[in-house]
Every structure is written in structure tokens, then in C-alpha cells.
Design a protein around this motif. Structure first.
Motif, PDB file in Angstrom:
ATOM      1  N   ASP A 111       0.806  -1.217   0.000  1.00  0.00           N
ATOM      2  CA  ASP A 111       0.000   0.000   0.000  1.00  0.00           C
ATOM      3  C   ASP A 111       0.839   1.266   0.000  1.00  0.00           C
ATOM      4  O   ASP A 111       0.383   2.333  -0.437  1.00  0.00           O
ATOM      5  N   SER A 112       2.066   1.189   0.489  1.00  0.00           N
ATOM      6  CA  SER A 112       2.962   2.352   0.493  1.00  0.00           C
ATOM      7  C   SER A 112       4.386   1.859   0.360  1.00  0.00           C
ATOM      8  O   SER A 112       4.677   0.680   0.568  1.00  0.00           O
ATOM      9  N   PHE A 113       5.278   2.804   0.019  1.00  0.00           N
ATOM     10  CA  PHE A 113       6.660   2.422  -0.288  1.00  0.00           C
ATOM     11  C   PHE A 113       7.595   3.457   0.327  1.00  0.00           C
ATOM     12  O   PHE A 113       7.532   4.637   0.004  1.00  0.00           O
ATOM     13  N   SER A 114       8.433   3.024   1.266  1.00  0.00           N
ATOM     14  CA  SER A 114       9.369   3.925   1.937  1.00  0.00           C
ATOM     15  C   SER A 114      10.673   4.011   1.150  1.00  0.00           C
ATOM     16  O   SER A 114      11.149   3.020   0.597  1.00  0.00           O
TER      17      SER A 114
ATOM     18  N   LYS B 231       7.612   8.474   2.334  1.00  0.00           N
ATOM     19  CA  LYS B 231       6.797   7.318   2.003  1.00  0.00           C
ATOM     20  C   LYS B 231       5.922   7.659   0.809  1.00  0.00           C
ATOM     21  O   LYS B 231       5.180   8.646   0.822  1.00  0.00           O
ATOM     22  N   ILE B 232       6.041   6.847  -0.240  1.00  0.00           N
ATOM     23  CA  ILE B 232       5.237   7.051  -1.441  1.00  0.00           C
ATOM     24  C   ILE B 232       3.930   6.299  -1.278  1.00  0.00           C
ATOM     25  O   ILE B 232       3.905   5.086  -1.069  1.00  0.00           O
ATOM     26  N   THR B 233       2.833   7.039  -1.369  1.00  0.00           N
ATOM     27  CA  THR B 233       1.505   6.424  -1.241  1.00  0.00           C
ATOM     28  C   THR B 233       0.762   6.397  -2.576  1.00  0.00           C
ATOM     29  O   THR B 233      -0.263   5.727  -2.694  1.00  0.00           O
ATOM     30  N   ALA B 234       1.270   7.140  -3.550  1.00  0.00           N
ATOM     31  CA  ALA B 234       0.659   7.111  -4.888  1.00  0.00           C
ATOM     32  C   ALA B 234       1.203   5.881  -5.624  1.00  0.00           C
ATOM     33  O   ALA B 234       2.185   5.952  -6.362  1.00  0.00           O
ATOM     34  N   ILE B 235       0.562   4.749  -5.388  1.00  0.00           N
ATOM     35  CA  ILE B 235       1.078   3.473  -5.871  1.00  0.00           C
ATOM     36  C   ILE B 235       1.166   3.427  -7.394  1.00  0.00           C
ATOM     37  O   ILE B 235       1.991   2.691  -7.956  1.00  0.00           O
ATOM     38  N   TYR B 236       0.358   4.241  -8.086  1.00  0.00           N
ATOM     39  CA  TYR B 236       0.332   4.169  -9.551  1.00  0.00           C
ATOM     40  C   TYR B 236       1.662   4.560 -10.195  1.00  0.00           C
ATOM     41  O   TYR B 236       1.922   4.221 -11.356  1.00  0.00           O
TER      42      TYR B 236
END
Length: 220
Positions: free
Chosen positions: A30-33, A40-45
Motif C-alpha cells: 500500500d505504500s513504499f518507503s 513514504k510514497i503512497t501514490a502506488i500508480y
């Protein structure tokens, strides 16, 4: 300088990651640190684009490092093979250059750093570059009148036949086929050959997969 083994490992991981994600066998969380920045990147697209960017960057880095580390070794293997076969006569048939009967193969007749001083009298230089194969050697034989005739091959000049082959010449493709067969034999018994070509082959396979998956499939 970056370690080529590390670059190869990273390219493998990125290639497989791209394959698994776009093949539908993996997904992002769901997120990427990012590292220790607390970001933390939450815009997964955007993550697939970042993944492809990292894969292409890893491929470019491995390409550069492998050309520096592996290509000279592979070039030396192919050069040795060229000089131990009669392949030269298939690319430059001597009859096409006004030579009749038997000919003697000789090495380049002028000082050149690419020609080893202790090389054999029949040494043929074979240089590989992007979309280019260069031969440097000479033939000594007789012309149609029986007179002695030297024919030199190398960088084209007024007294030198063109020894440079490009994709527009059939001899270029003969060289590629010769290299392919020789490298296929060396792939399993020469570690450098396998270490050089395997990451590239995997990456090309992924690239073809992406093309079929994203371009051809959508077009249909």
C-alpha cells in the motif's frame, strides 16, 4: 568503480521484478518507503514507472561495466578463433579481388597498435564494435596475368580494400552467425561468456514480454 557482479545481480532482480509485476504474479504494497529519508510514497500508480526506470538504469550500468570488463576477454577469444579457421576466405573470397589460384594470408603491413608485434605472419585483426566489424590483413597471390599482387584490407583508402563490414553487407551477418555459434559453444565452459550474456538475454526477454503485453495485446 561499481562492482560488475553487484550490477549483474541488481539487473537480474529488476528484470524479474518487472516480469512478475507486469505478468500479474506480483503487486506492490500500500505504500513504499525510500531509504532513511522518512519519505513514504503512497501514490502506488507511479511505482511501476519507477520500477521500469530502475530496471533500465540497471541495464545501462551493466552494459557499460560489462563492455569494460568482459568484452576485451570475449573479443580475444573470438580473435583467436578467427585466426585458427579459414573463416576469412568466406567473408573475403580472394577471386573477387582479382587474385587467381592460391593466396597467402598476411598480417597488416603498417605499424598499428592493434596489431601485436609478436603476432604470426598470417595474423588477422578482427575488431568488434556496434554495428561494425573490422578486418585488417592482406592477401598475396597472382593476378590474371600471373604477376604478383598484394591486396590489403582495412580502413578503406585508395590502396586498401574496405575491411569494414556494416549491416548493409552480407559479410557482416556472416560474422554475427560465426560469433553466435562460437559463443554458444563457449557459453557453458567459459564463465566470462555466461556472465556477460545471461543478464542481457534475460533483460531482452523481459523487454519482448513487455512489448507483447503492453503494445501488441492493446493493439489487438
Amino acid at each position: 568503480m561499481e562492482d560488475i557482479k553487484a550490477a549483474s545481480t541488481r539487473l537480474f532482480i529488476c528484470s524479474l521484478s518487472v516480469l512478475f509485476f507486469f505478468g500479474g504474479w506480483a503487486s506492490f504494497v500500500d505504500s513504499f518507503s525510500i531509504g532513511n529519508f522518512g519519505l513514504k510514497i503512497t501514490a502506488i500508480y507511479i511505482l511501476p514507472y519507477l520500477l521500469i526506470g530502475l530496471w533500465l538504469y540497471s541495464w545501462q550500468r551493466f552494459y557499460v561495466l560489462s563492455r569494460q570488463s568482459n568484452k576485451p576477454i570475449i573479443d580475444a577469444l573470438i580473435l583467436e578463433r578467427i585466426n585458427s579457421t579459414n573463416f576469412i576466405s568466406k567473408v573475403f573470397p580472394h577471386k573477387e579481388y582479382g587474385l587467381s589460384g592460391a593466396v597467402t594470408l598476411g598480417k597488416w603491413g603498417w605499424p598499428d597498435e592493434r596489431i601485436p608485434r609478436n603476432s604470426a605472419p598470417s595474423f588477422v585483426f578482427y575488431g568488434r564494435d556496434t554495428l561494425k566489424r573490422l578486418f585488417m590483413f592482406n592477401y598475396l597471390g597472382s593476378d590474371l596475368n600471373g604477376d604478383a599482387l598484394y591486396v590489403h584490407f582495412g580502413d578503406s583508402a585508395t590502396n586498401i580494400k574496405n575491411g569494414c563490414l556494416t549491416p548493409f553487407k552480407k559479410g557482416y551477418w556472416k560474422c554475427l552467425w560465426f560469433e553466435f555459434k562460437f559463443m554458444l559453444r563457449k557459453f557453458f565452459d567459459t564463465p566470462t561468456v555466461g556472465a556477460h550474456y545471461t543478464p542481457h538475454l534475460v533483460s531482452w526477454a523481459v523487454l519482448i514480454f513487455l512489448f507483447v503485453k503492453l503494445v501488441v495485446s492493446n493493439a489487438l
